[in-house]
Design a protein around this motif. Structure first.
Motif, short mmCIF file in Angstrom:
data_model
loop_
_atom_site.label_atom_id
_atom_site.label_comp_id
_atom_site.label_asym_id
_atom_site.label_seq_id
_atom_site.Cartn_x
_atom_site.Cartn_y
_atom_site.Cartn_z
N ASP A 144 -1.78 8.83 -14.05
CA ASP A 144 -1.56 10.08 -13.34
C ASP A 144 -0.78 11.03 -14.25
OD1 ASP A 144 -2.73 9.55 -10.71
OD2 ASP A 144 -1.17 8.02 -10.51
N ALA A 145 -0.77 12.29 -13.89
CA ALA A 145 -0.18 13.34 -14.75
C ALA A 145 1.24 13.00 -15.20
CB ALA A 145 -0.22 14.68 -14.04
N GLN A 146 2.04 12.41 -14.33
CA GLN A 146 3.43 12.12 -14.68
C GLN A 146 3.65 10.69 -15.15
OE1 GLN A 146 5.22 13.63 -10.99
NE2 GLN A 146 6.12 15.25 -12.23
N GLY A 147 2.54 9.97 -15.38
CA GLY A 147 2.65 8.60 -15.89
C GLY A 147 2.51 7.56 -14.80
N ARG A 148 2.09 6.35 -15.21
CA ARG A 148 1.86 5.26 -14.25
C ARG A 148 3.13 4.86 -13.50
NH1 ARG A 148 -3.17 3.77 -15.93
NH2 ARG A 148 -3.38 3.87 -18.18
N ALA A 149 4.19 4.65 -14.24
CA ALA A 149 5.43 4.18 -13.61
C ALA A 149 5.94 5.20 -12.60
CB ALA A 149 6.49 3.88 -14.66
N HIS A 150 5.94 6.46 -12.98
CA HIS A 150 6.43 7.50 -12.07
C HIS A 150 5.56 7.58 -10.82
CE1 HIS A 150 6.89 11.53 -10.35
NE2 HIS A 150 8.16 11.37 -10.69
N ALA A 151 4.24 7.53 -11.01
CA ALA A 151 3.32 7.63 -9.87
C ALA A 151 3.55 6.47 -8.90
CB ALA A 151 1.88 7.64 -10.36
N TRP A 152 3.70 5.25 -9.44
CA TRP A 152 3.93 4.10 -8.58
C TRP A 152 5.28 4.19 -7.89
CZ3 TRP A 152 1.72 0.76 -5.73
CH2 TRP A 152 2.42 -0.34 -5.23
N GLN A 153 6.31 4.56 -8.63
CA GLN A 153 7.65 4.66 -8.04
C GLN A 153 7.71 5.72 -6.94
OE1 GLN A 153 10.14 2.54 -8.33
NE2 GLN A 153 8.87 1.35 -9.72
N SER A 154 6.99 6.82 -7.14
CA SER A 154 7.01 7.87 -6.11
C SER A 154 6.24 7.42 -4.87
CB SER A 154 6.48 9.20 -6.65
OG SER A 154 5.12 9.13 -6.95
N PHE A 155 5.15 6.67 -5.07
CA PHE A 155 4.41 6.11 -3.92
C PHE A 155 5.29 5.11 -3.18
CE2 PHE A 155 1.50 2.89 -2.11
CZ PHE A 155 0.73 3.70 -1.29
N LYS A 156 5.93 4.24 -3.93
CA LYS A 156 6.82 3.23 -3.36
C LYS A 156 7.96 3.89 -2.58
CE LYS A 156 9.73 -0.67 -4.90
NZ LYS A 156 10.91 -0.30 -4.15
N ALA A 157 8.59 4.88 -3.18
CA ALA A 157 9.71 5.56 -2.52
C ALA A 157 9.26 6.25 -1.23
CB ALA A 157 10.33 6.58 -3.47
N ALA A 158 8.05 6.78 -1.24
CA ALA A 158 7.55 7.50 -0.08
C ALA A 158 7.31 6.59 1.12
CB ALA A 158 6.26 8.24 -0.44
N ILE A 159 6.87 5.36 0.85
CA ILE A 159 6.49 4.50 1.98
C ILE A 159 7.45 3.36 2.27
CG2 ILE A 159 4.07 5.07 1.61
CD1 ILE A 159 3.71 2.12 0.65
N ASP A 160 8.31 3.03 1.32
CA ASP A 160 9.14 1.83 1.47
C ASP A 160 9.90 1.77 2.79
OD1 ASP A 160 8.92 -0.31 -0.21
OD2 ASP A 160 10.40 0.37 -1.65
N HIS A 161 10.50 2.84 3.19
CA HIS A 161 11.32 2.82 4.41
C HIS A 161 10.83 3.84 5.43
CE1 HIS A 161 13.96 -0.10 2.60
NE2 HIS A 161 13.96 0.63 1.51
N ALA A 162 9.55 4.19 5.33
CA ALA A 162 8.96 5.10 6.32
C ALA A 162 8.78 4.36 7.64
CB ALA A 162 7.61 5.61 5.80
N ASN A 163 8.59 5.10 8.68
CA ASN A 163 8.43 4.51 10.01
C ASN A 163 6.99 4.04 10.19
OD1 ASN A 163 9.00 3.73 12.62
ND2 ASN A 163 8.63 5.76 13.47
N LEU A 164 6.67 2.93 9.56
CA LEU A 164 5.33 2.36 9.59
C LEU A 164 5.36 0.98 10.22
CD1 LEU A 164 4.29 3.33 5.95
CD2 LEU A 164 3.47 4.40 8.06
N ASP A 165 4.24 0.57 10.76
CA ASP A 165 4.12 -0.76 11.36
C ASP A 165 3.76 -1.74 10.25
OD1 ASP A 165 3.10 -3.12 12.58
OD2 ASP A 165 2.75 -2.00 14.43
N THR A 166 4.69 -2.56 9.87
CA THR A 166 4.51 -3.48 8.75
C THR A 166 3.33 -4.42 8.96
OG1 THR A 166 6.87 -3.43 8.33
CG2 THR A 166 5.66 -5.23 7.34
N SER A 167 3.20 -4.97 10.15
CA SER A 167 2.12 -5.92 10.39
C SER A 167 0.76 -5.25 10.25
CB SER A 167 2.26 -6.59 11.76
OG SER A 167 2.16 -5.62 12.80
N VAL A 168 0.64 -4.00 10.66
CA VAL A 168 -0.62 -3.26 10.52
C VAL A 168 -0.88 -2.99 9.04
CG1 VAL A 168 -1.78 -1.07 11.00
CG2 VAL A 168 -0.55 -2.27 12.83
N CYS A 169 0.14 -2.57 8.31
CA CYS A 169 0.00 -2.33 6.87
C CYS A 169 -0.48 -3.60 6.16
CB CYS A 169 1.32 -1.88 6.25
SG CYS A 169 1.84 -0.22 6.68
N VAL A 170 0.15 -4.71 6.46
CA VAL A 170 -0.19 -5.98 5.81
C VAL A 170 -1.62 -6.39 6.15
CG1 VAL A 170 0.31 -8.46 5.81
CG2 VAL A 170 2.18 -6.81 5.60
#
Length: 194
Positions: A144-170
């Motif tokens: 991605d434009a800002q690099g692999r590590a940055h893209a993954w870290q930003s995706f991770k940061a966005a969803i890690d503690h979001a109000n999502l249903d873990t069992s549905v995600c899994v």
């Protein structure tokens, strides 16, 4: 129900889908998909089928509310360009979009697609031996434009503690791994001549 507040959703997804991910990796390694152009075209076909199925998830407003740059992360057009570069015909397989009604379900599918970009750096080096680059035949391996590590870290940061249903995600992440495996099995007969 959000159950990942301690470890973070990515950690839970990684742990709960580890076996499915390992099975897929071992199968792909056993098929030696990066040993020749012919075998690589099968890999491209599998990538195309999976990313065609999930393309709509990258355009969802509820996903963009969590991951603002999600639309720019969609690799389907790059995969199609790679196929055109190598004259790979589009597989005659009906599109099968995931039943991902909730944002939690969509994130489960996108976890598999976005996570695969981490291994793309290694795969990009392997296809270089075949004369392919991120400008010809292996465009979808480009970071991605800002690099692999940055893209993954930003995706991770966005969803890690979001109000999502873990069992549905899994559950949906597991289904996504199964879908890739099914496409691989469906395309595997084409390797007999390769």
């Amino acid at each position: 129900m959000t159950l990942h507040t301690q470890a973070g959703l990515i950690s839970v997804l990684r742990q709960c889908t580890h076996a499915a991910h390992e099975r897929l990796d071992h199968r792909m390694t056993a098929l030696n998909l990066f040993s020749s152009h012919e075998r690589y075209t099968v890999f491209l076909a599998v990538q195309y089928l999976f990313h065609r199925d999930i393309a709509d998830l990258y355009a969802r407003a509820d996903v963009a509310a969590l991951v603002p740059d999600i639309a720019s992360r969609n690799r389907l057009a790059l995969i199609e360009q790679d196929m055109q570069d190598l004259c790979v015909p589009y597989p005659m397989v009906r599109r099968n979009p995931p039943v991902a009604g909730s944002v939690s379900a969509a994130i489960g599918w996108l976890y598999v697609a976005e996570g695969s970009k981490l291994g793309a750096a290694v795969l990009a080096k392997r296809v270089q031996d075949m004369g392919l680059t991120v400008k010809f035949g292996a465009r979808h391996f480009a970071p991605d434009a800002q690099g692999r590590a940055h893209a993954w870290q930003s995706f991770k940061a966005a969803i890690d503690h979001a109000n999502l249903d873990t069992s549905v995600c899994v559950r949906h992440a597991g289904t996504a791994f199964e879908r890739v495996t099914q496409y691989l099995e469906r395309c595997e007969p084409y390797l007999q001549a390769a």
